[in-house]
Design a protein around this motif. Sequence first.
Motif, PDB file in Angstrom:
ATOM      1  N   LEU A 140      -4.186   9.162  -3.229  1.00  0.00           N
ATOM      2  CA  LEU A 140      -4.812   8.014  -3.876  1.00  0.00           C
ATOM      3  C   LEU A 140      -6.145   7.708  -3.203  1.00  0.00           C
ATOM      4  CD1 LEU A 140      -1.774   5.575  -4.293  1.00  0.00           C
ATOM      5  CD2 LEU A 140      -2.940   6.824  -6.116  1.00  0.00           C
ATOM      6  N   SER A 141      -7.110   7.329  -4.014  1.00  0.00           N
ATOM      7  CA  SER A 141      -8.405   6.913  -3.476  1.00  0.00           C
ATOM      8  C   SER A 141      -8.347   5.428  -3.142  1.00  0.00           C
ATOM      9  CB  SER A 141      -9.502   7.163  -4.509  1.00  0.00           C
ATOM     10  OG  SER A 141      -9.318   6.309  -5.636  1.00  0.00           O
ATOM     11  N   LEU A 142      -9.358   4.944  -2.455  1.00  0.00           N
ATOM     12  CA  LEU A 142      -9.424   3.525  -2.120  1.00  0.00           C
ATOM     13  C   LEU A 142      -9.449   2.681  -3.392  1.00  0.00           C
ATOM     14  CD1 LEU A 142      -9.708   1.292  -0.004  1.00  0.00           C
ATOM     15  CD2 LEU A 142     -12.191   1.674  -0.047  1.00  0.00           C
TER      16      LEU A 142
ATOM     17  N   ILE B  90       0.844  -1.203   0.000  1.00  0.00           N
ATOM     18  CA  ILE B  90       0.000   0.000   0.000  1.00  0.00           C
ATOM     19  C   ILE B  90       0.875   1.248   0.000  1.00  0.00           C
ATOM     20  CG2 ILE B  90      -1.619   1.358   1.395  1.00  0.00           C
ATOM     21  CD1 ILE B  90      -2.877  -1.289   2.283  1.00  0.00           C
ATOM     22  N   LEU B  91       1.903   1.255   0.832  1.00  0.00           N
ATOM     23  CA  LEU B  91       2.808   2.408   0.875  1.00  0.00           C
ATOM     24  C   LEU B  91       3.549   2.570  -0.450  1.00  0.00           C
ATOM     25  CD1 LEU B  91       4.265   1.948   4.471  1.00  0.00           C
ATOM     26  CD2 LEU B  91       2.427   3.483   3.741  1.00  0.00           C
TER      27      LEU B  91
ATOM     28  N   TYR C  80      -8.099  -6.616  -1.979  1.00  0.00           N
ATOM     29  CA  TYR C  80      -9.511  -6.291  -1.798  1.00  0.00           C
ATOM     30  C   TYR C  80      -9.627  -4.993  -1.002  1.00  0.00           C
ATOM     31  CZ  TYR C  80     -10.679 -11.030  -3.321  1.00  0.00           C
ATOM     32  OH  TYR C  80     -10.817 -12.185  -4.044  1.00  0.00           O
ATOM     33  N   LYS C  81     -10.682  -4.227  -1.281  1.00  0.00           N
ATOM     34  CA  LYS C  81     -10.875  -2.962  -0.577  1.00  0.00           C
ATOM     35  C   LYS C  81     -11.038  -3.176   0.925  1.00  0.00           C
ATOM     36  CE  LYS C  81     -12.908  -0.376  -4.440  1.00  0.00           C
ATOM     37  NZ  LYS C  81     -14.089   0.367  -4.937  1.00  0.00           N
TER      38      LYS C  81
ATOM     39  N   GLN D 166      -6.548  -0.914  -7.259  1.00  0.00           N
ATOM     40  CA  GLN D 166      -6.030  -1.172  -8.601  1.00  0.00           C
ATOM     41  C   GLN D 166      -4.519  -1.362  -8.595  1.00  0.00           C
ATOM     42  OE1 GLN D 166      -7.513   2.297 -10.631  1.00  0.00           O
ATOM     43  NE2 GLN D 166      -9.478   1.333 -11.154  1.00  0.00           N
ATOM     44  N   LYS D 167      -3.825  -0.564  -7.796  1.00  0.00           N
ATOM     45  CA  LYS D 167      -2.365  -0.611  -7.778  1.00  0.00           C
ATOM     46  C   LYS D 167      -1.821  -1.810  -7.003  1.00  0.00           C
ATOM     47  CE  LYS D 167      -1.061   4.245  -8.457  1.00  0.00           C
ATOM     48  NZ  LYS D 167       0.085   3.989  -9.351  1.00  0.00           N
TER      49      LYS D 167
END
Length: 242
Positions: free
Chosen positions: A27-29, A16-17, A39-40, A34-35
């Motif tokens: 960045l949005s959730l 994530i980092l 899973y959200k 996507q990156k």
Amino acid sequence: MTAKNGVAAVERALSILDAFRDTDGRLSLTELAQKTGLYKSTILRLLASLEAYGYVRKLDDRGYQIGPKFVELAGIYQETFRIGDIVMPMLERIVNEVNESASYFVREGKMRLCLFRVDARQEIRDHIRVGDTRPLDRGASGKALIRYSGKRASDAGRDGLVFTSFGERNPDMAAMAAPVFGLGNTLSGCINISGPRTRFSPERVAEITPVLQRAAVELSIQAGASPEILKRLLPAEKDPRS
């Protein structure tokens, strides 16, 4: 990137980092999903922990950005990091592998300065001492420093990473050099391997080239350059069938 015997939850948090690289810092959730490919719901749980420790900050528009904890860690890194702590072991390793002298040069205006040096255990070798300066426009290390001054690691290519010189400064000496990058993927200095010209035949240069490439990439990563950018510059693995 997955570490052998690593902890999956930690690696997901680090991914994530890493997603904030090469972005405007927000960045949005959905973009994080996507990156990272996570899973959200997983991202939200990890973000809660990262936010609690100051590594991520939640914005009013429901986006996220890197948190202030990294400023604190960067300050600690800058205060404690000593380039010699990583350069000297690498130079010693090179000398053990190729049995030629190895140096670390940095650019000083129109000159190049030898910051670190490990001599080969050879009776005949070139004589360079720590603190010596040489013209920037002559020699393999000068070529490397000129080529990548003001450039970033992303500008480098595997085939253009190693520079050579034969008799440019001293008619009896030869050298090979490769750039070293650091924080921000900018030029830090260069590794230089040198010795009598008679020991640098085309075959010997071909043998030393992957050793020098690998050392420059590894040292760059240790100095703070991006592993993702630098690892593509590693020498191609030989096909064992060839």
